[in-house]
Design a protein around this motif. Structure first.
Motif, PDB file in Angstrom:
ATOM      1  N   UNK A 226     -16.386  -5.518 -14.406  1.00 54.08           N
ATOM      2  CA  UNK A 226     -17.328  -5.475 -15.527  1.00 54.08           C
ATOM      3  C   UNK A 226     -18.710  -5.983 -15.124  1.00 54.08           C
ATOM      4  N   UNK A 227     -18.728  -6.944 -14.193  1.00 49.34           N
ATOM      5  CA  UNK A 227     -20.012  -7.510 -13.770  1.00 49.34           C
ATOM      6  C   UNK A 227     -20.735  -6.581 -12.800  1.00 49.34           C
ATOM      7  N   UNK A 228     -19.992  -6.032 -11.834  1.00 46.45           N
ATOM      8  CA  UNK A 228     -20.629  -5.175 -10.827  1.00 46.45           C
ATOM      9  C   UNK A 228     -20.832  -3.750 -11.320  1.00 46.45           C
ATOM     10  N   UNK A 229     -20.013  -3.355 -12.287  1.00 42.88           N
ATOM     11  CA  UNK A 229     -20.087  -1.983 -12.764  1.00 42.88           C
ATOM     12  C   UNK A 229     -19.530  -0.983 -11.772  1.00 42.88           C
ATOM     13  N   UNK A 230     -18.764  -1.475 -10.780  1.00 44.89           N
ATOM     14  CA  UNK A 230     -18.195  -0.601  -9.759  1.00 44.89           C
ATOM     15  C   UNK A 230     -16.694  -0.855  -9.627  1.00 44.89           C
ATOM     16  N   UNK A 231     -15.983   0.182  -9.274  1.00 49.94           N
ATOM     17  CA  UNK A 231     -14.538   0.050  -9.061  1.00 49.94           C
ATOM     18  C   UNK A 231     -14.241  -0.193  -7.588  1.00 49.94           C
ATOM     19  N   UNK A 232     -13.321  -1.089  -7.343  1.00 45.58           N
ATOM     20  CA  UNK A 232     -12.883  -1.357  -5.967  1.00 45.58           C
ATOM     21  C   UNK A 232     -11.441  -0.878  -5.815  1.00 45.58           C
ATOM     22  N   UNK A 233     -11.032  -0.669  -4.587  1.00 41.13           N
ATOM     23  CA  UNK A 233      -9.663  -0.234  -4.324  1.00 41.13           C
ATOM     24  C   UNK A 233      -8.900  -1.334  -3.587  1.00 41.13           C
ATOM     25  N   UNK A 234      -7.638  -1.532  -3.931  1.00 37.33           N
ATOM     26  CA  UNK A 234      -6.840  -2.531  -3.205  1.00 37.33           C
ATOM     27  C   UNK A 234      -6.576  -2.071  -1.782  1.00 37.33           C
ATOM     28  N   UNK A 235      -6.355  -3.025  -0.902  1.00 32.08           N
ATOM     29  CA  UNK A 235      -6.013  -2.697   0.483  1.00 32.08           C
ATOM     30  C   UNK A 235      -4.495  -2.516   0.556  1.00 32.08           C
ATOM     31  N   UNK A 236      -4.060  -1.282   0.297  1.00 35.53           N
ATOM     32  CA  UNK A 236      -2.627  -1.014   0.162  1.00 35.53           C
ATOM     33  C   UNK A 236      -1.862  -1.244   1.457  1.00 35.53           C
ATOM     34  N   UNK A 237      -2.486  -0.929   2.571  1.00 28.59           N
ATOM     35  CA  UNK A 237      -1.806  -1.160   3.857  1.00 28.59           C
ATOM     36  C   UNK A 237      -1.584  -2.644   4.091  1.00 28.59           C
ATOM     37  N   UNK A 238      -2.599  -3.439   3.752  1.00 25.84           N
ATOM     38  CA  UNK A 238      -2.467  -4.886   3.903  1.00 25.84           C
ATOM     39  C   UNK A 238      -1.383  -5.410   2.976  1.00 25.84           C
ATOM     40  N   UNK A 239      -1.346  -4.912   1.740  1.00 22.29           N
ATOM     41  CA  UNK A 239      -0.329  -5.348   0.777  1.00 22.29           C
ATOM     42  C   UNK A 239       1.072  -4.999   1.268  1.00 22.29           C
ATOM     43  N   UNK A 240       1.228  -3.790   1.803  1.00 19.69           N
ATOM     44  CA  UNK A 240       2.539  -3.362   2.313  1.00 19.69           C
ATOM     45  C   UNK A 240       2.942  -4.186   3.534  1.00 19.69           C
ATOM     46  N   UNK A 241       1.957  -4.494   4.393  1.00 18.43           N
ATOM     47  CA  UNK A 241       2.235  -5.295   5.588  1.00 18.43           C
ATOM     48  C   UNK A 241       2.683  -6.701   5.213  1.00 18.43           C
ATOM     49  N   UNK A 242       1.999  -7.325   4.244  1.00 21.51           N
ATOM     50  CA  UNK A 242       2.369  -8.671   3.810  1.00 21.51           C
ATOM     51  C   UNK A 242       3.738  -8.657   3.133  1.00 21.51           C
ATOM     52  N   UNK A 243       4.020  -7.597   2.392  1.00 19.00           N
ATOM     53  CA  UNK A 243       5.336  -7.473   1.759  1.00 19.00           C
ATOM     54  C   UNK A 243       6.426  -7.364   2.820  1.00 19.00           C
TER      55      UNK A 243
END
Length: 292
Positions: A60-77
């Motif tokens: 809401x502050x930046x007015x831009x959408x970011x994407x999660x780092x899915x590879x990093x999330x899968x690696x940590x999982x």
């Protein structure tokens, strides 16, 4: 919400934090899904939801959408299965400490940063309170098996290297010694735990034996791979240092222990014993006049 005037550096930082919040949201949710302890699961899911709320605030502050780092999330999982969820959550907790400091520097400019910084500090407290992983209860048994194998077998292999000067014979002797020592150490740990009234004596013994036998396998491997006994010795000692470094790093993160001092102490003992044993091997070969 009306977009605010933000500097380019602040916008980049907030976008990075936004992506991090989304990534951590995924990691907490993934780990929670395979958590058997219902209390731990509920805490992780709640933190996961809060991470998503934080990401929305920054969006809401930046007015831009970011994407999660899915590879990093899968690696940590994936790592949570191999190294345990405690290690992964502690690593994330360390990252949240840095994020909290970053948010604190923005409080004057962005009041929302105060709430998010407070949430991150609360996450740390809740995570520390909830962490109760079986394998961490047996860290002492693992350290016992690992340290004993490193000190005993590194000395044995170093001594045999000069005394025998044949990689196959050294590997054979090392395996026999290592397997015998594994059974002996595991049995001793079982009896010790049993006599002290530990109901999980068998598990203590198992963790000690597993740590010992894996250490033996990695230390003997160079003598099966290389034909030069000198090269095999060098690779074996490098392997010892790497094993000590990795295990010390793991325990320092999972148990909040200092890394440098513990690593130097354990590495120093193992290398010193190996050097002494190597000298003994030279003396034994010289004075007994044994040629193989």
């Amino acid at each position: 919400m009306k977009e605010r005037e933000l500097s380019a550096s602040t916008t980049r930082f907030l976008m990075q934090m936004q992506a991090n919040e989304l990534t951590e949201h995924l990691v907490y949710a993934k780990i929670a899904n395979h958590m058997k302890n219902e209390h731990n699961k509920a805490v992780l899911l709640r933190i996961s939801e809060e991470e998503m709320k934080h990401a929305k605030i920054w969006e809401n502050i930046t007015g831009q959408k970011a994407k999660p780092k899915k590879r990093k999330a899968s690696w940590l999982h994936f790592l949570s299965y191999i190294l345990g969820f405690t290690f992964v959550l502690k690593k994330m907790e360390n990252g949240e400490d840095n994020a909290s400091k970053g948010y604190s520097s923005l409080i004057d400019q962005l009041p929302e940063a105060q709430k998010i910084a407070d949430d991150e500090k609360r996450h740390e407290t809740e995570l520390i309170a909830m962490l109760d992983e079986e394998r961490l209860q047996y860290i002492g048994s693992m350290v016992l098996g690992l340290s004993d194998a490193l000190v005993e077998l590194s000395g044995t292999l170093a001594g045999l290297t000069f005394a025998l000067q044949n990689t196959r014979l050294i590997a054979l002797s090392g395996l026999i010694t290592g397997i015998s020592a594994t059974l002996s150490m595991a049995s001793s740990e079982y009896l010790s735990a049993k006599n002290s009234g530990d109901k999980n004596a068998a598990k203590s013994s198992m963790y000690t034996g597993i740590a010992y036998v894996f250490t033996v396998a990695f230390m003997v491997l160079p003598y099966l791979v290389f034909s030069s006994y000198v090269l095999a010795l060098v690779v074996m000692m490098v392997t010892v240092v790497i094993i000590i470094m990795l295990f010390t790093y793991y325990t320092s993160v999972a148990k909040d222990l200092p890394f440098g001092k513990r690593f130097l102490e354990m590495a120093g003992i193992s290398l010193t014993v190996a050097a002494i044993s190597f000298c003994i091997g030279i003396l034994v070969k010289k004075f007994l006049g044994i040629e193989i």
